[in-house]
Design an enzyme around this catalytic site. Structure first.
Site, PDB file in Angstrom:
ATOM      1  N   TYR A  34       0.828  -1.206   0.000  1.00  0.00           N
ATOM      2  CA  TYR A  34       0.000   0.000   0.000  1.00  0.00           C
ATOM      3  C   TYR A  34       0.861   1.254   0.000  1.00  0.00           C
ATOM      4  O   TYR A  34       2.072   1.199   0.215  1.00  0.00           O
ATOM      5  CB  TYR A  34      -0.942   0.006   1.212  1.00  0.00           C
ATOM      6  CG  TYR A  34      -0.271   0.349   2.529  1.00  0.00           C
ATOM      7  CD1 TYR A  34       0.539  -0.577   3.188  1.00  0.00           C
ATOM      8  CD2 TYR A  34      -0.418   1.611   3.104  1.00  0.00           C
ATOM      9  CE1 TYR A  34       1.154  -0.263   4.385  1.00  0.00           C
ATOM     10  CE2 TYR A  34       0.187   1.933   4.310  1.00  0.00           C
ATOM     11  CZ  TYR A  34       0.975   0.992   4.947  1.00  0.00           C
ATOM     12  OH  TYR A  34       1.598   1.309   6.131  1.00  0.00           O
ATOM     13  N   ARG A  53       7.949   4.002  -4.797  1.00  0.00           N
ATOM     14  CA  ARG A  53       8.094   3.050  -3.687  1.00  0.00           C
ATOM     15  C   ARG A  53       7.112   1.882  -3.835  1.00  0.00           C
ATOM     16  O   ARG A  53       7.439   0.737  -3.508  1.00  0.00           O
ATOM     17  CB  ARG A  53       7.892   3.753  -2.344  1.00  0.00           C
ATOM     18  CG  ARG A  53       8.263   2.853  -1.176  1.00  0.00           C
ATOM     19  CD  ARG A  53       8.281   3.587   0.130  1.00  0.00           C
ATOM     20  NE  ARG A  53       6.974   4.168   0.428  1.00  0.00           N
ATOM     21  CZ  ARG A  53       6.751   5.053   1.388  1.00  0.00           C
ATOM     22  NH1 ARG A  53       7.739   5.474   2.146  1.00  0.00           N
ATOM     23  NH2 ARG A  53       5.546   5.529   1.603  1.00  0.00           N
ATOM     24  N   ARG A 100      -8.078 -20.305  -0.742  1.00  0.00           N
ATOM     25  CA  ARG A 100      -6.917 -20.141   0.129  1.00  0.00           C
ATOM     26  C   ARG A 100      -5.916 -21.279   0.015  1.00  0.00           C
ATOM     27  O   ARG A 100      -6.230 -22.418   0.317  1.00  0.00           O
ATOM     28  CB  ARG A 100      -7.377 -20.023   1.585  1.00  0.00           C
ATOM     29  CG  ARG A 100      -6.236 -19.728   2.543  1.00  0.00           C
ATOM     30  CD  ARG A 100      -6.683 -19.707   3.989  1.00  0.00           C
ATOM     31  NE  ARG A 100      -5.581 -19.334   4.860  1.00  0.00           N
ATOM     32  CZ  ARG A 100      -4.639 -20.176   5.282  1.00  0.00           C
ATOM     33  NH1 ARG A 100      -4.670 -21.441   4.896  1.00  0.00           N
ATOM     34  NH2 ARG A 100      -3.665 -19.758   6.072  1.00  0.00           N
ATOM     35  N   HIS A 102      -1.284 -21.473   0.294  1.00  0.00           N
ATOM     36  CA  HIS A 102      -0.109 -20.616   0.430  1.00  0.00           C
ATOM     37  C   HIS A 102       0.521 -20.284  -0.916  1.00  0.00           C
ATOM     38  O   HIS A 102       0.914 -19.148  -1.164  1.00  0.00           O
ATOM     39  CB  HIS A 102       0.925 -21.257   1.361  1.00  0.00           C
ATOM     40  CG  HIS A 102       0.524 -21.180   2.799  1.00  0.00           C
ATOM     41  ND1 HIS A 102      -0.563 -21.863   3.299  1.00  0.00           N
ATOM     42  CD2 HIS A 102       1.031 -20.474   3.831  1.00  0.00           C
ATOM     43  CE1 HIS A 102      -0.697 -21.583   4.578  1.00  0.00           C
ATOM     44  NE2 HIS A 102       0.259 -20.736   4.931  1.00  0.00           N
ATOM     45  N   LYS A 147       6.479  -1.812   1.889  1.00  0.00           N
ATOM     46  CA  LYS A 147       5.299  -1.224   2.544  1.00  0.00           C
ATOM     47  C   LYS A 147       4.149  -2.220   2.426  1.00  0.00           C
ATOM     48  O   LYS A 147       3.295  -2.132   1.543  1.00  0.00           O
ATOM     49  CB  LYS A 147       4.968   0.132   1.923  1.00  0.00           C
ATOM     50  CG  LYS A 147       4.161   1.009   2.872  1.00  0.00           C
ATOM     51  CD  LYS A 147       4.288   2.471   2.529  1.00  0.00           C
ATOM     52  CE  LYS A 147       3.370   3.363   3.350  1.00  0.00           C
ATOM     53  NZ  LYS A 147       3.531   3.294   4.791  1.00  0.00           N
ATOM     54  N   GLU A 179      12.774   2.667  13.543  1.00  0.00           N
ATOM     55  CA  GLU A 179      11.803   3.701  13.151  1.00  0.00           C
ATOM     56  C   GLU A 179      10.655   3.670  14.135  1.00  0.00           C
ATOM     57  O   GLU A 179      10.735   3.011  15.174  1.00  0.00           O
ATOM     58  CB  GLU A 179      11.334   3.444  11.713  1.00  0.00           C
ATOM     59  CG  GLU A 179      10.697   2.085  11.514  1.00  0.00           C
ATOM     60  CD  GLU A 179      10.272   1.820  10.066  1.00  0.00           C
ATOM     61  OE1 GLU A 179      10.137   2.752   9.282  1.00  0.00           O
ATOM     62  OE2 GLU A 179      10.049   0.632   9.760  1.00  0.00           O
ATOM     63  N   LEU A 203      11.505   1.518   6.739  1.00  0.00           N
ATOM     64  CA  LEU A 203      10.843   1.973   5.515  1.00  0.00           C
ATOM     65  C   LEU A 203      11.536   3.257   5.044  1.00  0.00           C
ATOM     66  O   LEU A 203      11.787   4.162   5.849  1.00  0.00           O
ATOM     67  CB  LEU A 203       9.358   2.257   5.783  1.00  0.00           C
ATOM     68  CG  LEU A 203       8.575   2.610   4.528  1.00  0.00           C
ATOM     69  CD1 LEU A 203       8.286   1.360   3.696  1.00  0.00           C
ATOM     70  CD2 LEU A 203       7.269   3.311   4.858  1.00  0.00           C
TER      71      LEU A 203
HETATM   72  N1  PDD Z   1       3.003   5.146   7.369  1.00  0.00           N
HETATM   73  N2  PDD Z   1       7.756   3.895   8.728  1.00  0.00           N
HETATM   74  C1  PDD Z   1       6.599   3.200   8.799  1.00  0.00           C
HETATM   75  C2  PDD Z   1       6.610   1.868   9.462  1.00  0.00           C
HETATM   76  C3  PDD Z   1       5.416   3.738   8.251  1.00  0.00           C
HETATM   77  O1  PDD Z   1       4.276   3.045   8.309  1.00  0.00           O
HETATM   78  C4  PDD Z   1       5.455   5.025   7.646  1.00  0.00           C
HETATM   79  C5  PDD Z   1       4.249   5.664   7.033  1.00  0.00           C
HETATM   80  C6  PDD Z   1       6.680   5.717   7.621  1.00  0.00           C
HETATM   81  C7  PDD Z   1       6.820   7.071   6.970  1.00  0.00           C
HETATM   82  O2  PDD Z   1       6.742   6.958   5.581  1.00  0.00           O
HETATM   83  P1  PDD Z   1       6.260   8.176   4.656  1.00  0.00           P
HETATM   84  O3  PDD Z   1       7.036   9.368   5.064  1.00  0.00           O
HETATM   85  O4  PDD Z   1       6.590   7.747   3.288  1.00  0.00           O
HETATM   86  O5  PDD Z   1       4.791   8.325   4.907  1.00  0.00           O
HETATM   87  C8  PDD Z   1       7.814   5.110   8.144  1.00  0.00           C
HETATM   88  C9  PDD Z   1       1.812   5.484   6.631  1.00  0.00           C
HETATM   89  C10 PDD Z   1       1.562   6.918   6.472  1.00  0.00           C
HETATM   90  C11 PDD Z   1       0.647   4.686   7.178  1.00  0.00           C
HETATM   91  O6  PDD Z   1       0.823   3.494   7.369  1.00  0.00           O
HETATM   92  O7  PDD Z   1      -0.444   5.233   7.350  1.00  0.00           O
END
Ligand code: PDD
Length: 284
Positions: A34, A53, A100, A102, A147, A179, A203
């Protein structure tokens, strides 16, 4: 906003009519990726970077993306159809619907959804007062640069943070900051802005890159360096960055004040410029 128009597999339809099969692999396995894109006054910020990304995430899970430039156009069309001004575009691509098992069936068509929802804005009092944070062990998998929609560790950590009265948890892996649960982490030491270097455990935040660029444009020295738990606790400033978070200063860490216990000078320099860049009022 439930009369909003949403995007499902190439079609723009009312929210109430958008239905996804119960055997969608996104639902059953968290088998999806996403992006979240912030829209300011109808203009998406860093659209291209988010789609880049998304392409990386798709490649890393071996998911064949639909045509990305068509998706970009569809995202803009979604904004137009909803007359959306200050919102967040959410794009999710799951592996698709199939009985379903795997193993991933060859040639499965992914499920693509997009919504444009009003973005929750933090009241200026919240941001300029600063938030509380805690540290938690980073118990996620080793591919956090993807992501993925599989966010169980993140949401349970966020729950623990919330129970502790904190806005965000800083993840520590082997004693070093990775993070936040939904943000990247920065500290400031004597006017120098520091964030952990990109690895597979982090990320590559789009906001992270912009904040580093904004700092350089303002002449704030930056470093990408490992941050130990002790260094974090001793930092003059701690900040979270993210698409919806923008830049959020933390003023309490694990119950102890961060620096002077209020948002610091580096935050005050960075935030107005970041907002001006994000809203398209200024460039570098
Ligand atoms: N989250 N690290 C993680 C684990 C994140 O889920 C996010 C963003 C970031 C920051 O990434 P960016 O600057 O590209 O938004 C770092 C989004 C916004 C969410 O899950 O809603």
């Amino acid at each position: 906003m439930d009369d909003m128009v949403v995007y499902l597999n190439g079609e723009f339809i009312p929210y109430s009519e958008a239905k996804i099969g119960i055997e969608d692999r996104g639902y059953q396995f968290g088998d999806g990726i996403y992006e979240v894109i912030r829209v300011y006054d109808g203009k998406p910020f860093a659209l291209r970077e988010h789609f880049e990304r998304l392409t990386v995430s798709a490649r890393e899970i071996e998911l064949t993306l639909p045509d990305v430039s068509a998706l970009e156009r569809d995202a803009l069309e979604l904004l137009r159809r909803n007359d959306a001004k200050d919102c967040a575009i959410y794009i999710q691509i799951s592996r698709g619907v199939t009985p379903r098992k795997h193993v991933i069936p060859f040639g499965l068509a992914p499920t693509v959804i997009m919504t444009a929802r009003e973005a929750a804005r933090y009241a200026p009092e919240v941001r300029f007062k600063g938030v509380k944070a805690i540290t938690l062990p980073d118990d996620r998998w080793a591919r956090c640069y993807i992501k993925s929609t599989n966010l169980l560790p993140n949401i349970t950590a966020k729950l623990r943070a919330e129970r502790a009265g904190a806005y965000e948890a800083v993840y520590l892996r082997d004693g070093f900051v990775t993070e936040g649960t939904h943000s990247n982490v920065f500290i400031a030491e004597s006017g120098v802005l520091i964030t952990p270097p990109l690895t597979n455990y982090i990320l590559a935040g789009v906001t992270r890159t912009y904040v580093l660029d904004v700092a350089r444009a303002l002449g704030v020295p930056t470093r990408e360096e490992s941050i130990s738990a002790e260094r974090l606790a001793a930092a003059g400033e701690i900040m979270f960055t993210g698409t919806l978070t923008e830049i959020m200063p933390a003023v309490v860490l694990n119950g102890a004040p961060v620096g002077q216990g209020q948002p610091g000078p580096v935050f005050h320099r960075l935030y107005p410029k970041y907002l001006a860049v994000a809203t398209g009022q200024e460039s570098f």
